[in-house]
Enzyme design. Structure first.
Site, PDB file in Angstrom:
ATOM      1  CG  HIS A   1      -1.897   0.969   1.411  1.00  0.00           C
ATOM      2  ND1 HIS A   1      -1.638   2.267   1.780  1.00  0.00           N
ATOM      3  CD2 HIS A   1      -3.241   0.894   1.237  1.00  0.00           C
ATOM      4  CE1 HIS A   1      -2.785   2.938   1.841  1.00  0.00           C
ATOM      5  NE2 HIS A   1      -3.768   2.131   1.507  1.00  0.00           N
TER       6      HIS A   1
ATOM      7  CG  ASP B   1       0.505  -2.270   6.019  1.00  0.00           C
ATOM      8  OD1 ASP B   1      -0.452  -2.414   6.803  1.00  0.00           O
ATOM      9  OD2 ASP B   1       0.410  -1.652   4.944  1.00  0.00           O
TER      10      ASP B   1
ATOM     11  CD  GLN C   1      -6.969  -4.475   4.219  1.00  0.00           C
ATOM     12  OE1 GLN C   1      -7.903  -5.181   4.617  1.00  0.00           O
ATOM     13  NE2 GLN C   1      -7.176  -3.235   3.791  1.00  0.00           N
TER      14      GLN C   1
ATOM     15  CE  LYS D   1      -7.349  -0.079   6.221  1.00  0.00           C
ATOM     16  NZ  LYS D   1      -8.105   0.349   5.051  1.00  0.00           N
TER      17      LYS D   1
ATOM     18  CB  CYS E   1      -3.696   3.236  -1.538  1.00  0.00           C
ATOM     19  SG  CYS E   1      -4.916   4.482  -1.204  1.00  0.00           S
TER      20      CYS E   1
HETATM   21  N1  PLP Z   1      -1.920  -0.656   4.541  1.00  0.00           N
HETATM   22  C1  PLP Z   1      -2.882  -1.378   3.969  1.00  0.00           C
HETATM   23  C2  PLP Z   1      -2.580  -2.769   3.522  1.00  0.00           C
HETATM   24  C3  PLP Z   1      -4.162  -0.843   3.824  1.00  0.00           C
HETATM   25  O1  PLP Z   1      -5.112  -1.580   3.251  1.00  0.00           O
HETATM   26  C4  PLP Z   1      -4.416   0.459   4.280  1.00  0.00           C
HETATM   27  C5  PLP Z   1      -5.732   1.088   4.101  1.00  0.00           C
HETATM   28  O2  PLP Z   1      -6.422   0.853   3.142  1.00  0.00           O
HETATM   29  C6  PLP Z   1      -3.374   1.173   4.879  1.00  0.00           C
HETATM   30  C7  PLP Z   1      -2.132   0.588   4.989  1.00  0.00           C
HETATM   31  C8  PLP Z   1      -3.555   2.571   5.394  1.00  0.00           C
HETATM   32  O3  PLP Z   1      -4.412   2.581   6.478  1.00  0.00           O
HETATM   33  P1  PLP Z   1      -4.916   3.962   7.113  1.00  0.00           P
HETATM   34  O4  PLP Z   1      -5.490   4.743   5.954  1.00  0.00           O
HETATM   35  O5  PLP Z   1      -5.947   3.540   8.087  1.00  0.00           O
HETATM   36  O6  PLP Z   1      -3.739   4.628   7.705  1.00  0.00           O
END
Ligand code: PLP
Length: 407
Positions: free
Chosen positions: A121, A198, A201, A224, A361
């Site tokens: 992401h 990260d 998910q 999430k 993203c």
């Molecule tokens: N990493 C992953 C795999 C994501 O799916 C997301 C959000 O869609 C993020 C990071 C970023 O999360 P946040 O926008 O809550 O900071």
């Protein structure tokens, strides 16, 4: 608890959108919130709204207990050793930025390497690009297999004794693949690097044990996982956090302040400058109670079944391409021949079905897939096989609508 009972706990699901019952398949973007989480936040504002760690008055004590109690719930949920290792942030993005800005800037130099993957992401790419720019370090990528999985041989080849940081997503928000982060952490450590995960998910969908994974840092977002927006978590091993400099300075995070010099509070508060996200953390704590009640293994199994069912049903429609490996979490990303995913999502929306369309993203991953965008259906504990059927039926209508372009 069966899925119909679970659904009853989510008031938002009981509504019509565009004259059709809502089918919410966008939980990877943000999940819906159960009544008990909404009530918990409401209760905080109605009964004990107050700042934390400051006053000696009763409401302040309640608020502090609620906030610090939530930290303990997070600790237990991801099986960290100590609440000193749990830092509340605004979300995954802020958590990864904290590691990059503090650990990254202080430990990297022009000879060093940061290793990530092309499936990340943007939140797990751009902070590293920025640190690489400011420190002169080199950013490297572990190549992906054809189905979007990571081969450990490629990890062994990419990570070297120059690598100082390896940062990989646990579950892909596009492919649904579950990455072998425990094994990747072993390779990182063998080479003297730290492992950042990260977990945006993964934590909402499966049981996570940060000590078993032996990762150095682990980031995730409350919104999430049935909790409120605006709050997230950075887990970090105490041995690292103790040595790291804060990145935000001001109230709450200090011990002593002089005219020219100041000292910081102990962990974890030295990283939580300013009035923290009190209601958010309390809401996240309640979301954790809720998820524990359902059981993380049950949630994972439920979503896995729905994703497999969705993939088998999508195979019935000519012209639908599904991306990612067979074994996956509850994410199904697809395209329908030459129809733009935004058009697909618009027609589905007219049928009450909410899916995501765009680059998610993950522009480098889109390039790797050789597409500009995709549509994505993502499942959570409140989705049903009927949701999948409604989605597939709406997609069949999309096909009729777009005629020759599709299939
Ligand atoms: N990493 C992953 C795999 C994501 O799916 C997301 C959000 O869609 C993020 C990071 C970023 O999360 P946040 O926008 O809550 O900071």
């Amino acid at each position: 608890m069966n899925v119909q009972e679970v659904r009853k706990m989510f008031p938002i699901l009981d509504q019509q959108v565009n004259g059709k019952p809502l089918v919410y398949l966008d939980s990877a973007a943000t999940s819906q919130k159960p009544k008990q989480v909404i009530d918990k936040i409401d209760d905080y504002y109605r009964r004990y709204n107050s700042n934390v760690h400051r006053g000696v008055h009763t409401l302040g004590t309640y608020a502090t207990d609620g906030y610090e109690g939530a930290r303990e719930k997070v600790r237990a949920f991801i099986k960290a050793k100590s609440t000193e290792e749990i830092i509340f942030t605004r979300g995954t993005t802020t958590a990864i930025n904290l590691v990059a800005s503090s650990y990254g800037r202080d430990n990297l130099g022009p000879e060093d390497e940061i290793v990530i993957t092309p499936m990340e992401h943007h939140s797990n790419i751009i902070p590293w690009q920025q640190v690489a720019r400011t420190t002169g370090a080199t950013l490297k990528y572990i190549p992906l297999q054809k189905d979007g999985t990571i081969d450990l041989k490629d990890v062994e080849e990419t990570v070297t004794d120059k690598t100082k940081i390896v940062s990989v997503m646990h579950v892909s928000n596009v492919l649904g693949s579950i990455n072998p982060v425990k094994e990747i952490a072993k390779v990182a450590h063998k080479n003297g690097a730290v492992m950042v995960v990260d977990g945006a998910q993964s934590v909402p969908h499966m049981s996570v044990d940060v000590q078993d994974l032996d990762c150095d840092f682990y980031a995730f977002s409350s919104h999430k996982m049935c909790g409120p927006t605006g709050v997230g978590v950075l887990y970090g091993k105490k041995e690292h956090l103790e040595k790291m400099e804060p990145v935000e300075f001001g109230g709450e995070m200090i011990d002593f302040v002089g005219l020219y010099e100041s000292t910081w509070k102990e962990l974890p508060w030295k990283f939580e400058g300013g009035t923290p996200i009190i209601a958010g953390a309390i809401g996240l704590g309640e979301a954790i109670d809720f998820l524990n009640e359902i059981g993380m293994d049950n949630i994972l199994e439920h979503e896995h079944k729905l994703a497999q069912y969705a993939i088998s049903r999508l195979a019935e429609i000519d012209g639908v391409e599904v991306y990612g490996p067979k074994e996956r979490a509850g994410v199904v990303t697809f395209n329908c021949d030459d129809v733009h995913p935004h058009d697909v999502a618009t027609v589905l929306d007219a049928e009450g079905v909410a899916v995501r369309a765009g680059h998610h993203c993950a522009q480098p991953l889109m390039k790797w897939l050789d597409v500009t965008a995709t549509a994505r259906a993502s499942f959570y504990l409140y989705n049903t096989e009927e949701d999948v059927d409604a989605f597939v039926n709406a997609l069949i209508k999309t096909k009729e609508y777009f005629g020759d372009v599709f299939g």
